[in-house]
Design a protein around this motif. Structure first.
Motif, short mmCIF file in Angstrom:
data_model
loop_
_atom_site.label_atom_id
_atom_site.label_comp_id
_atom_site.label_asym_id
_atom_site.label_seq_id
_atom_site.Cartn_x
_atom_site.Cartn_y
_atom_site.Cartn_z
N HIS A 68 0.68 -1.32 0.08
CA HIS A 68 0.05 0.10 -0.05
C HIS A 68 0.99 1.39 0.06
N GLN A 69 1.92 0.98 0.38
CA GLN A 69 2.85 2.39 0.34
C GLN A 69 3.83 2.29 -0.61
N GLY A 70 4.46 1.23 -1.14
CA GLY A 70 5.42 1.19 -2.22
C GLY A 70 4.99 1.19 -3.38
N ALA A 71 4.40 -0.22 -3.82
CA ALA A 71 3.54 -0.18 -5.43
C ALA A 71 2.61 0.85 -5.49
N MET A 72 1.84 1.00 -4.61
CA MET A 72 0.53 2.16 -4.90
C MET A 72 1.11 3.44 -5.01
N ASN A 73 2.13 3.77 -4.43
CA ASN A 73 2.90 5.08 -4.75
C ASN A 73 3.42 5.19 -6.24
N ILE A 74 4.21 3.98 -6.43
CA ILE A 74 5.10 3.89 -7.71
C ILE A 74 3.74 4.04 -8.77
N VAL A 75 2.46 3.47 -8.53
CA VAL A 75 1.38 3.38 -9.52
C VAL A 75 1.22 5.20 -9.71
N ARG A 76 0.83 5.50 -8.46
CA ARG A 76 0.55 7.21 -8.61
C ARG A 76 1.42 7.87 -9.13
N VAL A 77 2.68 7.66 -8.96
CA VAL A 77 3.61 8.64 -10.05
C VAL A 77 3.50 8.24 -11.29
N LEU A 78 3.36 7.12 -11.80
CA LEU A 78 3.26 6.83 -13.35
C LEU A 78 1.91 7.34 -13.65
N VAL A 112 1.36 7.50 -17.90
CA VAL A 112 2.26 6.50 -18.54
C VAL A 112 1.42 5.44 -18.94
N ARG A 113 1.42 4.52 -19.91
CA ARG A 113 0.84 3.33 -20.28
C ARG A 113 1.67 2.51 -20.41
N LEU A 114 1.85 1.18 -20.04
CA LEU A 114 2.72 -0.02 -20.23
C LEU A 114 2.20 -1.02 -21.26
N SER A 115 3.28 -1.51 -21.78
CA SER A 115 3.15 -2.39 -22.71
C SER A 115 2.90 -3.82 -22.01
N PHE A 116 3.53 -4.12 -21.01
CA PHE A 116 3.37 -5.16 -20.14
C PHE A 116 4.19 -4.86 -18.64
N VAL A 117 3.45 -5.72 -17.87
CA VAL A 117 4.23 -5.79 -16.52
C VAL A 117 5.09 -7.21 -16.21
N LEU A 118 6.01 -7.38 -15.77
CA LEU A 118 6.62 -8.74 -15.34
C LEU A 118 7.08 -8.63 -13.80
N ASP A 119 6.35 -9.41 -12.80
CA ASP A 119 6.87 -9.42 -11.69
C ASP A 119 6.86 -10.93 -11.26
N GLU A 120 7.42 -11.18 -10.04
CA GLU A 120 7.59 -12.28 -9.43
C GLU A 120 6.16 -13.12 -9.43
N PHE A 161 -1.18 -2.47 -10.72
CA PHE A 161 -0.90 -1.80 -11.78
C PHE A 161 -1.87 -2.30 -12.88
N LYS A 162 -2.77 -2.73 -12.67
CA LYS A 162 -3.87 -3.08 -13.63
C LYS A 162 -4.49 -2.20 -14.36
N ASP A 163 -4.67 -0.86 -13.86
CA ASP A 163 -4.88 0.23 -14.61
C ASP A 163 -4.11 0.86 -15.69
N LEU A 164 -2.83 0.42 -15.58
CA LEU A 164 -1.79 0.89 -16.51
C LEU A 164 -1.50 0.11 -17.70
#
Length: 505
Positions: free
Chosen positions: A197-207, A212-220, A441-444
């Motif tokens: 809720h602090q890390g990833a969600m704030n990265i999303v907010r910045v993007l 920014v739109r992303l072609s794809f996301v790769l995570d663990e 990141f599902k909105d991106l």
């Protein structure tokens, strides 16, 4: 040309100072060179860059998340300093924009030479779950000690090896003078283990602020399974195209307190224990064949012998039979239904006092064919006791299923990279039974994939959040090489032709 060749409208557009040009003037046209297939595995510099002491050092920094409000912030700051020391080229290159997000997370932006190509995002996380030596570790969990070719320690599998592999791959490519055609981001969250809720969600907010739109996301997420699936001939790399939803539910019972010498017929503990037992005795419905797990087995069917090959090739008929077989084991049962796990039970303060209150927490991972509301309704129906109060602490629906067909850029590029490295591995889509930062990141993007080339042998899955978490030095080098090749494969401006041999690409 691909549909994802839309203009990248993010704030950080590639500027002339970030592009390698053929001339020295500011207005010189960039020289677009098609990079050859990666040769880093043959380079002595690659071997130097992939030394395993770096993941060992990363493990020694106890970046533990204890709860959404409690983490080892001193260790997170130490990890920040460690990254800057470990990857000096990455942090000083004019090709890379870096910023700290929410005090402890990191966002890197590497512009591409062709800014019209939609960028992608590589995700990993810094934090780990708690671990103590008394749990039965063969070595202290934050020692990063090497034993028989394996590096042991909390985070070696989840998720510091991927994190270090991504950064080491980029460090090496920058050292070799490489500049990508397609831009990309690297996001490192610091609280993934407590929902991000602090890390990833704030990265999303910045993007989002930068459009920014992303072609794809790769995570663990998923991995290469070797000898894990009974009857499967050879290893299989499963790329997660979705992940299960989540419900954390608190059940509670309140009654009048009393003395243990004069007990009432029912206690708060007894009422709640009976409710919990009903949930365990009546699992959620078996739904095999109604989610991404069907694609997994259909695409792996040809790697099984008869009669399994025939059965898995005809799941339209045999899905119930296969589901009944899979639900017999806890690890495969997770693929066929919403799972129910009672994780916390609180009651009582003194041995001779009947407690007035008892509460239990239930963790449910929701199958793709169900919704959060359907699961809550089933819990209420199964408990069937108005004295048991139900409260949703946290929850969300299963994630959308990303495409894995031959026109899916992200999936096909990941698949190509896997086959470049491991030509005999069978690649198939899969479902991630745990949750990752990628869901934020599902909105991106419409393409979220969950995979790292960790090799899982029988029993290795239990090391996740368990004891004796480890990675082999060889497998860590494979991670570095995988991300290096993935970055270079993303420079392809057209998808690989379907059914084309990997040796021809």
């Amino acid at each position: 040309m691909l549909a994802d060749f839309n203009s990248h409208t993010g704030k950080h557009r590639t500027s002339s100072r970030l592009i390698s040009t053929s001339g020295s003037g500011r207005n010189s046209s960039p020289t677009f060179k098609v990079r050859p297939k990666s040769k880093v595995e043959d380079s002595p510099l690659y071997r130097f860059a992939a030394l395993p002491h770096l993941p060992s050092e990363a493990v020694r920094i106890p970046t533990v998340s204890f709860s959404p409000t409690e983490s080892n912030t001193t260790a997170l700051l130490h990890f920040n300093s460690f990254l800057r020391r470990a990857f000096p080229t990455l942090f000083t290159s004019s090709l890379v924009h870096h910023e700290v997000v929410a005090n402890y997370s990191h966002l890197f932006w590497v512009p591409g030479l062709q800014p019209q190509l939609l960028p992608y995002l590589l995700l990993a996380h810094i934090d780990v779950v708690p671990a103590t030596e008394s749990d039965g570790w063969v070595t202290p969990p934050f020692s990063g000690q090497e034993i028989d070719g394996f590096i042991y320690g909390r985070g070696t599998m989840d998720d510091k090896s991927s994190l270090m592999g991504i950064l080491q791959a980029l460090e090496y490519l920058l050292m070799k003078g490489y500049a990508p055609q397609r831009g990309f981001y690297i996001g490192l969250g610091h609280d993934e283990e407590v929902s991000g809720h602090q890390g990833a969600m704030n990265i999303v907010r910045v993007l989002k602020q930068r459009n920014v739109r992303l072609s794809f996301v790769l995570d663990e997420g998923l991995a290469v399974l070797d000898g894990v699936v009974s009857g499967l001939n050879g290893p299989a790399a499963l790329i997660g195209v979705s992940e299960k939803g989540l419900a954390i539910v608190k059940l509670s019972v309140s009654t009048l307190p009393g003395h243990a010498s004069m007990p009432a017929r029912e206690s708060s503990i007894g009422i709640l224990a009976a409710a919990v037992k009903r949930l365990e005795d009546n699992p959620m419905p078996m739904l095999f064949g109604h989610g991404p797990e069907r694609q997994t087995f259909e695409q792996l069917a040809h790697k099984f012998g008869l009669p399994l090959k025939f059965i898995l090739s005809n799941l339209w008929l045999f899905s119930p039979l296969v589901g009944r077989f899979l639900e017999q084991k806890s690890d495969s049962n997770a693929f066929v239904r919403t799972t129910t796990a009672v994780t916390i039970f609180h009651a009582g303060v003194k041995s001779n006092v009947i407690p007035s209150h008892a509460e239990a927490y239930v963790n449910l991972r929701i199958h793709s064919a169900q919704s959060l509301q359907e699961v809550l309704d089933l819990i209420k129906f199964t408990v069937g006791d108005e004295r048991v109060k139900m409260e949703l602490i946290e929850g969300f629906d299963p994630l959308p299923v990303s495409s894995s067909d031959e026109n899916s850029y992200g999936f096909q590029i990941i698949k190509k990279t896997v086959l470049d490295m491991f030509p005999t591995v069978t690649v198939a889509p899969g479902i991630c039974v745990g949750n990752t930062d990628s869901r934020h990141f599902k909105d991106l993007t419409n393409g979220i994939y969950r995979f790292a080339p960790l090799w899982f042998k029988p029993g290795d899955a239990k090391r996740f959040h368990g004891i004796n978490e480890r990675i082999s030095k060889k497998n860590y080098e494979e991670l570095v090489l995988f991300y290096s090749r993935l970055i270079q494969n993303c420079d392809i401006d057209k998808l690989p032709e379907p059914h084309t041999s990997v040796h021809e690409l």
